[in-house]
Design a protein around this motif. Structure first.
Motif: not given
Length: 177
Positions: A7-22, A48-55
């Motif tokens: 869930i943490q990985c998915a939430l961080m992926a969502a945050i990346i997905g919302v802010l990265a397009p800027l 590192s592990k959960k961060g990589a999964w988020s990316v």
């Protein structure tokens, strides 16, 4: 990994997905985006592990057509385009930063090293795809980004300790001293 970790990985992926397009598009095909800042913050918060999964989740979302890449674009073609090396390089960046979060000093060193790896991977990819020289790749893909990346590293170095104290449940991959 536990359900909480995913869930943490998915939430961080969502945050990346919302802010990265800027992003600010540049002539060379590699835009200035907010992505590197969020990817570094992801490594700082999740390790590192959960961060990589988020990316990985973020990249997968972009590849299947959800407009999460710079400039609200999407598609697997971006991975094979001029900025593809930087997109894949986010995995190296988040991993190195995630391994370097024992103290703020370690975090800063990790961000510098991670960005060097990101630049190296991105430049090599750019040179292959665009058939350009090293000097052209440095001119298009590195020099315009250095001031902004320094600002992003400073922002992550300032915000991370605050979030480490405020959200201690996020990262159990390591202990901070």
């Amino acid at each position: 990994m536990t359900n909480k970790d995913w869930i943490q990985c998915a939430l961080m992926a969502a945050i990346i997905g919302v802010l990265a397009p800027l992003a600010i598009p540049l002539a060379g095909g590699v835009p200035i985006s907010f992505a590197t800042c969020i990817v570094m913050l992801c490594g700082s918060l999740l390790g590192s592990k959960k961060g990589a999964w988020s990316v990985c989740i973020y990249l997968l979302l972009g590849c299947i057509g959800i407009p999460v890449f710079a400039g609200y674009t999407a598609g697997i073609g971006h991975i094979f385009g001029p900025s593809g090396g930087f997109l894949i390089g986010y995995l190296i960046l988040v991993y190195v930063v995630g391994k370097s979060t024992k103290t703020v000093a370690h975090l800063i060193v990790g961000m510098v090293i991670g960005n060097l790896f990101l630049y190296a991977f991105g430049i090599i990819w750019f040179m292959i795809v665009s058939k350009s020289t090293l000097m052209a790749a440095l001119t298009w893909c590195v020099l315009p980004f250095i001031p902004g990346d320094i600002c992003k590293m400073i922002a992550v170095a300032v915000v991370s300790p605050i979030l480490w104290r405020s959200l201690p449940f996020l990262n159990r991959d390591f202990t901070r001293t």
